[in-house]
Write a protein that holds these residues in place. Structure first.
Motif, PDB file in Angstrom:
ATOM      1  N   ARG A 250       0.832  -1.208   0.000  1.00 21.12           N
ATOM      2  CA  ARG A 250       0.000   0.000   0.000  1.00 21.12           C
ATOM      3  C   ARG A 250       0.864   1.256   0.000  1.00 21.12           C
TER       4      ARG A 250
ATOM      5  N   ARG B  36     -14.693  13.046   1.508  1.00 18.05           N
ATOM      6  CA  ARG B  36     -13.510  12.819   2.347  1.00 18.05           C
ATOM      7  C   ARG B  36     -12.245  13.055   1.532  1.00 18.05           C
TER       8      ARG B  36
ATOM      9  N   GLU C 155     -16.548   5.449   3.714  1.00 19.68           N
ATOM     10  CA  GLU C 155     -15.856   5.080   4.951  1.00 19.68           C
ATOM     11  C   GLU C 155     -15.783   6.321   5.829  1.00 19.68           C
ATOM     12  N   THR C 156     -15.202   6.188   7.029  1.00 23.23           N
ATOM     13  CA  THR C 156     -15.031   7.360   7.889  1.00 23.23           C
ATOM     14  C   THR C 156     -13.664   7.981   7.605  1.00 23.23           C
TER      15      THR C 156
ATOM     16  N   ALA D 137     -10.871   7.757   9.066  1.00 19.18           N
ATOM     17  CA  ALA D 137      -9.678   6.941   9.265  1.00 19.18           C
ATOM     18  C   ALA D 137      -9.968   5.464   9.438  1.00 19.18           C
TER      19      ALA D 137
ATOM     20  N   ASN E 193     -12.457   1.934   7.740  1.00 19.75           N
ATOM     21  CA  ASN E 193     -13.428   1.390   6.788  1.00 19.75           C
ATOM     22  C   ASN E 193     -14.718   1.026   7.523  1.00 19.75           C
TER      23      ASN E 193
ATOM     24  N   LEU F 249      -9.768   3.777   1.294  1.00 24.16           N
ATOM     25  CA  LEU F 249      -8.485   3.185   1.649  1.00 24.16           C
ATOM     26  C   LEU F 249      -8.633   1.658   1.678  1.00 24.16           C
TER      27      LEU F 249
ATOM     28  N   GLY G   9      -8.124  -1.015   3.431  1.00 26.77           N
ATOM     29  CA  GLY G   9      -7.695  -1.336   4.792  1.00 26.77           C
ATOM     30  C   GLY G   9      -7.251  -2.784   4.922  1.00 26.77           C
ATOM     31  N   VAL G  10      -6.166  -2.992   5.638  1.00 27.18           N
ATOM     32  CA  VAL G  10      -5.689  -4.349   5.897  1.00 27.18           C
ATOM     33  C   VAL G  10      -6.627  -5.027   6.892  1.00 27.18           C
ATOM     34  N   THR G  11      -7.139  -4.252   7.838  1.00 23.86           N
ATOM     35  CA  THR G  11      -8.108  -4.801   8.790  1.00 23.86           C
ATOM     36  C   THR G  11      -9.408  -5.155   8.065  1.00 23.86           C
ATOM     37  N   ARG G  12      -9.838  -4.288   7.152  1.00 24.49           N
ATOM     38  CA  ARG G  12     -11.024  -4.575   6.321  1.00 24.49           C
ATOM     39  C   ARG G  12     -10.865  -5.918   5.643  1.00 24.49           C
TER      40      ARG G  12
ATOM     41  N   THR H  23     -13.455  -0.526  10.868  1.00 21.72           N
ATOM     42  CA  THR H  23     -12.258  -1.358  10.974  1.00 21.72           C
ATOM     43  C   THR H  23     -11.009  -0.552  10.679  1.00 21.72           C
ATOM     44  N   GLY H  24      -9.956  -0.825  11.460  1.00 25.37           N
ATOM     45  CA  GLY H  24      -8.672  -0.164  11.247  1.00 25.37           C
ATOM     46  C   GLY H  24      -7.648  -0.725  12.218  1.00 25.37           C
ATOM     47  N   THR H  25      -6.385  -0.528  11.914  1.00 26.29           N
ATOM     48  CA  THR H  25      -5.308  -1.116  12.712  1.00 26.29           C
ATOM     49  C   THR H  25      -5.367  -0.703  14.178  1.00 26.29           C
TER      50      THR H  25
HETATM   51  C1  LIG Z   1      -5.401   3.741   7.546  1.00 25.36           C
HETATM   52  C2  LIG Z   1      -6.823   3.930   7.123  1.00 25.36           C
HETATM   53  C3  LIG Z   1      -7.782   2.907   7.226  1.00 25.36           C
HETATM   54  C4  LIG Z   1      -7.522   1.595   7.910  1.00 25.36           C
HETATM   55  O1  LIG Z   1      -6.563   0.782   7.290  1.00 25.36           O
HETATM   56  P1  LIG Z   1      -5.923  -0.424   8.074  1.00 25.36           P
HETATM   57  O2  LIG Z   1      -4.952  -0.994   7.114  1.00 25.36           O
HETATM   58  O3  LIG Z   1      -7.020  -1.368   8.401  1.00 25.36           O
HETATM   59  O4  LIG Z   1      -5.292   0.128   9.301  1.00 25.36           O
HETATM   60  C5  LIG Z   1      -9.052   3.140   6.720  1.00 25.36           C
HETATM   61  N1  LIG Z   1      -9.379   4.326   6.164  1.00 25.36           N
HETATM   62  C6  LIG Z   1      -8.496   5.334   6.071  1.00 25.36           C
HETATM   63  C7  LIG Z   1      -8.926   6.603   5.432  1.00 25.36           C
HETATM   64  C8  LIG Z   1      -7.192   5.171   6.549  1.00 25.36           C
HETATM   65  O5  LIG Z   1      -6.325   6.180   6.456  1.00 25.36           O
END
Ligand SMILES: *Cc1c(COP(=O)(O)O)cnc(C)c1O
Length: 331
Positions: A73, A166, A209-210, A212, A214, A233, A235-238, A274-276
């Motif tokens: 990414r 966004r 998404e929001t 920061a 997903n 984005l 997302g790896v967590t997504r 979802t997010g890291t």
């Molecule tokens: C970093 C981020 C995410 C989450 O990504 P992960 O890889 O799951 O941490 C989602 N949306 C946005 C806008 C981000 O910057």
């Protein structure tokens, strides 16, 4: 433990780019940069970053969570910003070096070491508005983090905004400060005016998404989320949650869906971010045009709990890792 984002280890990995090539990566003390006032990033936002975690398991072993995805990414972010970046193998090595250097400072699970690889343009030329920087700095900063949910897992109040953007249709997949800058005013306004925790961006009525994280909706036997089309984005967590959901027998659907569909299905379902940093956070209420729509019973639903626990168990080392997401620290 200090608030997320304010406490760092004393060592970072650093590389610099000039005259067409990268210096060797070095382990250096964390220290301020000295930047000329004409530095490219300060004017033209030539910047991208990543956020990932390394964990220490009960048996003392250290692993990184899906570093390959974060490296891929970051390469894409840099390419879209026309920023020079070390090759993928070098980036991967930088992540391992950064973790190995502070291995003894990684808090036990549910704590972790948060890694913040960052890349920015340093050419000193305010005339370089429409061409790429010829100089850059890459570094990996690390931060010991505690349990993000030490205070409990409280469902969020999320404003649904069908007007504001966004990011842009193509730039949404780039992890760059500019996207955060573009979203910030909406998020602050929603907090001040509605007491909302986050804004779910849905420009043109299509849920994205929001700022920061997903967004996923779960209703019936289906998990629904927007496809990766460049506007959000990846997302790896997504990706991890979608994979675990499919493993668990949920029907995973990636397609565009409207605010209308969201508001119709959410009262009988579950919604989550979802997010890291937070892994998976339940959404308890959606705020739209003066109405408050409760999601399910307003608490974390059974699928959200189950998927969150499964992913956490893989990250902690407690569960098997069928998809090979844990990557042992190479020293
Ligand atoms: C970093 C981020 C995410 C989450 O990504 P992960 O890889 O799951 O941490 C989602 N949306 C946005 C806008 C981000 O910057």
């Amino acid at each position: 433990m200090a608030a997320f984002g304010t406490k760092f280890t004393g060592k970072m990995i650093l590389g610099t780019y000039q005259d067409g090539h990268w210096s060797d990566l070095e382990l250096v003390p964390v220290a301020p940069f000295s930047l000329h006032p004409a530095t490219h990033v300060l004017h033209y936002a030539s910047e991208c970053f990543e956020g990932l975690k390394a964990y220490r398991t009960d048996s003392g072993e250290v692993h990184l969570f899906r570093p390959d995805r974060h490296v891929a990414r970051m390469l894409n972010s840099a390419a879209q910003l026309l920023l020079p970046i070390p090759d993928g193998d070098t980036l991967t090595r930088a992540l391992h070096m950064a973790v190995a250097a502070v291995k003894d400072e990684i808090p036990a699970y549910p704590g972790a070491l948060y890694l913040r690889p960052t890349l920015f343009g340093t050419e000193e030329d305010i005339g370089a508005a429409a061409r790429p920087t010829q100089k850059a700095i890459f570094y990996v900063l690390t931060s010991p983090v505690g349990d993000y949910f030490a205070g409990g897992l409280k469902p969020l109040r999320v404003k649904v905004d069908d007007q504001a953007q966004r990011s842009t249709p193509n730039f949404g997949e780039v992890k760059t400060g500019g996207n955060y800058a573009a979203a910030m005013r909406q998020v602050v306004r929603a907090r001040e005016e509605l007491g909302a925790d986050q804004v779910l961006f849905a420009p043109g009525g299509i849920v994205q998404e929001t700022g920061a994280a997903n967004f996923v909706l779960i209703e019936g036997d289906e998990l629904l989320t927007k496809p990766l089309d460049g506007s959000i984005l990846p997302g790896v967590t997504r990706d991890s949650i979608l994979t675990l959901a499919a493993d668990a027998g949920l029907k995973v659907t990636e397609r565009d869906f409207t605010v209308e569909e969201l508001l119709r299905r959410a009262p009988n379902g579950e919604a989550a971010l979802t997010g890291t940093a937070a892994v998976l956070t339940p959404v308890g209420e959606l705020l739209y045009n003066g109405d408050t729509i409760q999601v399910g019973d307003g608490q974390m639903g059974p699928w959200s709990s189950r998927l969150r626990e499964q992913l956490c168990a893989i990250q902690s080392g407690e569960a098997d890792d069928p998809h090979g997401w844990r990557v042992a620290l190479a020293e």
